[in-house]
Design an enzyme around this catalytic site. Structure first.
Site, PDB file in Angstrom:
ATOM      1  N   SER A  11      17.361  16.930 -19.089  1.00 36.55           N
ATOM      2  CA  SER A  11      16.181  16.895 -18.236  1.00 36.55           C
ATOM      3  C   SER A  11      15.559  18.283 -18.193  1.00 36.55           C
ATOM      4  O   SER A  11      16.182  19.270 -18.597  1.00 36.55           O
ATOM      5  CB  SER A  11      16.570  16.412 -16.838  1.00 36.55           C
ATOM      6  OG  SER A  11      15.435  16.175 -16.041  1.00 36.55           O
ATOM      7  N   ILE A  66      20.560  19.811 -17.287  1.00 34.06           N
ATOM      8  CA  ILE A  66      19.171  19.946 -16.860  1.00 34.06           C
ATOM      9  C   ILE A  66      18.724  21.403 -16.965  1.00 34.06           C
ATOM     10  O   ILE A  66      19.540  22.312 -16.817  1.00 34.06           O
ATOM     11  CB  ILE A  66      18.999  19.400 -15.413  1.00 34.06           C
ATOM     12  CG1 ILE A  66      17.529  19.403 -14.982  1.00 34.06           C
ATOM     13  CG2 ILE A  66      19.900  20.115 -14.440  1.00 34.06           C
ATOM     14  CD1 ILE A  66      17.272  18.633 -13.674  1.00 34.06           C
ATOM     15  N   CYS A  67      17.447  21.594 -17.236  1.00 34.79           N
ATOM     16  CA  CYS A  67      16.787  22.896 -17.264  1.00 34.79           C
ATOM     17  C   CYS A  67      17.300  23.740 -18.434  1.00 34.79           C
ATOM     18  O   CYS A  67      17.082  23.411 -19.581  1.00 34.79           O
ATOM     19  CB  CYS A  67      16.959  23.597 -15.918  1.00 34.79           C
ATOM     20  SG  CYS A  67      15.835  24.984 -15.662  1.00 34.79           S
ATOM     21  N   ALA A  68      17.990  24.835 -18.160  1.00 36.28           N
ATOM     22  CA  ALA A  68      18.558  25.673 -19.215  1.00 36.28           C
ATOM     23  C   ALA A  68      19.927  25.182 -19.666  1.00 36.28           C
ATOM     24  O   ALA A  68      20.428  25.593 -20.715  1.00 36.28           O
ATOM     25  CB  ALA A  68      18.675  27.117 -18.725  1.00 36.28           C
TER      26      ALA A  68
END
Length: 185
Positions: free
Chosen positions: A151, A102-104
């Site tokens: 995500s 998720i994210c980075a």
């Protein structure tokens, strides 16, 4: 019982770690948090501390159903540089097991070429700043392409966790957990 490994490195994103841990555990999924540097408290990007369940060394040879990587900086950088994490990701990929980021954190998977040819998402800041490789980038909150789940960020952590439940235990388990969360759509 399904099992998930979540490695934690200094600077992890708290919402992405704690939300996912909580939601998965509500579904009866065994989540093991593992500290890169032992069992000392790991400090997140907003200075929240979590005491990991185990050291990464203690769980390296365990057989988990999924590895999930929280974002946050510099946590993602620490995970990406850790050869043990890279070996785990390769092992999960080689066995066709679930890898979730998720994210980075999708950039960790990209660093090993595990996103090539896949449909993925990430925090929008990392879409162009970091080479995700040859991917089909979409802006959905959660994207599943085979055994890879990605995500977008803290705001999608709940949806991400619920999707992981669905993948590991089916839609009825996801629905049961979600109904207890009193989510407003």
């Amino acid at each position: 019982m399904a099992s998930v490994l979540m490695p934690l490195a200094e600077g992890f994103e708290e919402l992405e770690a704690v939300t996912v841990i909580d939601v998965l555990r509500r579904a009866g999924i065994e989540v093991t948090t593992a500290g890169l540097d032992g069992k000392e408290p790991v400090t997140g990007s907003r200075k929240t501390q979590i005491v990991p369940d185990a050291t990464l060394e203690e769980v390296m040879d365990q057989d988990f159903d999924m590895i999930t990587l929280p974002g946050g900086l510099p946590g993602v950088d620490h995970l990406k540089k850790d050869e043990r994490i890279q070996n785990l990701i390769d092992r999960f990929n080689d066995k066709g097991k679930y890898t979730a980021a998720i994210c980075a954190a999708p950039t960790i998977l990209a660093a090993r070429g595990h996103l090539e040819g896949r449909q993925v998402t990430s925090n929008p800041e990392f879409q162009n700043q970091v080479n995700l490789g040859e991917v089909d980038y979409v802006e959905d909150p959660v994207v599943v392409d085979g055994p890879v789940v990605t995500s977008r960020g803290p705001g999608t952590a709940m949806e991400f966790g619920l999707k992981l439940i669905e993948m590991l235990q089916g839609e009825p388990a996801r629905d049961e957990v979600e109904s207890g969360l009193v989510r407003i759509h």
